[in-house]
Motif scaffolding. Structure first.
Motif, short mmCIF file in Angstrom:
data_model
loop_
_atom_site.label_atom_id
_atom_site.label_comp_id
_atom_site.label_asym_id
_atom_site.label_seq_id
_atom_site.Cartn_x
_atom_site.Cartn_y
_atom_site.Cartn_z
N THR A 160 41.12 38.19 34.98
CA THR A 160 40.33 36.97 34.83
C THR A 160 40.78 36.11 33.65
O THR A 160 40.05 35.23 33.21
CB THR A 160 38.84 37.32 34.63
OG1 THR A 160 38.74 38.25 33.54
CG2 THR A 160 38.23 37.92 35.87
N LYS A 176 34.50 35.93 30.08
CA LYS A 176 35.40 36.03 31.24
C LYS A 176 35.67 37.48 31.63
O LYS A 176 36.08 37.75 32.76
CB LYS A 176 36.74 35.36 30.92
CG LYS A 176 36.67 33.86 30.74
CD LYS A 176 38.06 33.32 30.45
CE LYS A 176 38.06 31.81 30.32
NZ LYS A 176 39.40 31.30 29.94
N ILE A 194 35.80 36.15 38.51
CA ILE A 194 36.97 36.19 39.40
C ILE A 194 36.95 35.02 40.39
O ILE A 194 37.92 34.80 41.11
CB ILE A 194 37.07 37.53 40.17
CG1 ILE A 194 35.81 37.77 41.01
CG2 ILE A 194 37.33 38.69 39.24
CD1 ILE A 194 35.93 38.98 41.94
#
Ligand code: SF4
Length: 249
Positions: A50, A64, A207
């Motif tokens: 990611t 993230k 994602i």
């Protein structure tokens, strides 16, 4: 009556006496720590699914990170995960863990809107919106309400109608078909109101960040009051994040 007492005795104490200090048993990936050991940074940055890892110096963005653990498995001398579940902040920048630092992620009380402490310090009602979520963070929010974590002991409850709420809790990357629904729900919450993002998908898209099926324009219009990282977020992260936002001075 005797049978009921036997059952109660057999079950023992189910609630966690203090969710702000309890240790998480078993396997849990909480706040990562990045050592100053030299490694192949290019390889390390590229392995993250990611793009949560940056180089020179190495850092991990908890907004993230999916907590998949791949970086720690491939670079065990460089990255390790602690069991620290207190990872929430009201400032997006504070979710970035830097190389050589081992500091807790915290809410900055100086930048929390004053209304939040004054009005929601003893009672907070929230409306949850699953915006393309996969039901993982939703289940953990549910767990935060169960007999173990029991977030309602602090006067924090989830309500069915946005008109009865003090704010919204968003999970999921915010799919296009939920973008308008979020706006309608948010508009229905009376002022003053807060926005809480729970989980990697809600904070950054996770994602799905580059997917054409998401529409995160809602978040560009308002200040987010609290980011609670995790994939999914742990109930203890949720409880402590909301407590820090509403009570930390
Ligand atoms: S644990 Fe987080 S930072 Fe490490 S590889 Fe997985 S997503 Fe990337």
């Amino acid at each position: 009556m005797l049978e009921n007492l036997k059952i109660v005795f057999h079950q023992g104490r189910q609630f966690i006496p203090d969710p702000t200090t309890v240790e998480v048993p078993g396997i849990f990936r909480g706040r990562p720590v990045i050592s100053t050991v030299k490694v192949d940074e290019t390889k390390l940055v590229e392995l993250c699914p990611t793009a949560a890892i940056s180089g020179s110096p190495v850092s991990i963005d908890l907004g993230k990170c999916t907590f998949c653990g791949e970086c720690a498995m491939q670079f065990p001398t460089k990255i390790s995960f602690t069991k620290d579940y207190k990872m929430s902040s009201n400032e997006r920048d504070r979710l970035i863990i830097k190389e050589g630092e081992d500091n807790p992620v915290e809410v900055n009380p100086d930048t929390v809107r004053k209304d939040i402490h004054r009005i929601f310090g003893k009672s907070l009602k929230l409306r949850q919106i699953s915006a393309g979520g996969d039901n993982s963070c939703e289940m953990e929010l549910n767990a935060a309400n169960n007999v173990q974590f029991d977030i309602s002991r602090y006067g924090i409850d989830f309500v069915a109608s946005p008109r009865h709420a003090d704010g919204i809790v968003i999970t999921g990357p915010i799919t296009k078909n939920m973008a308008e629904a979020i706006q309608i729900c948010y508009d229905a919450v009376p002022e003053p109101k807060i926005i809480v993002l729970v989980g990697t998908d809600a904070i950054s898209g996770g994602i799905f960040a580059d997917s054409p099926a998401i529409d995160r324009s809602f978040l560009e219009k308002y200040i987010v009051d609290l980011y609670i990282p995790g994939n999914p977020a742990h109930p203890l992260s949720i409880v402590n994040g909301l407590l820090d936002l509403t009570r930390k001075h």
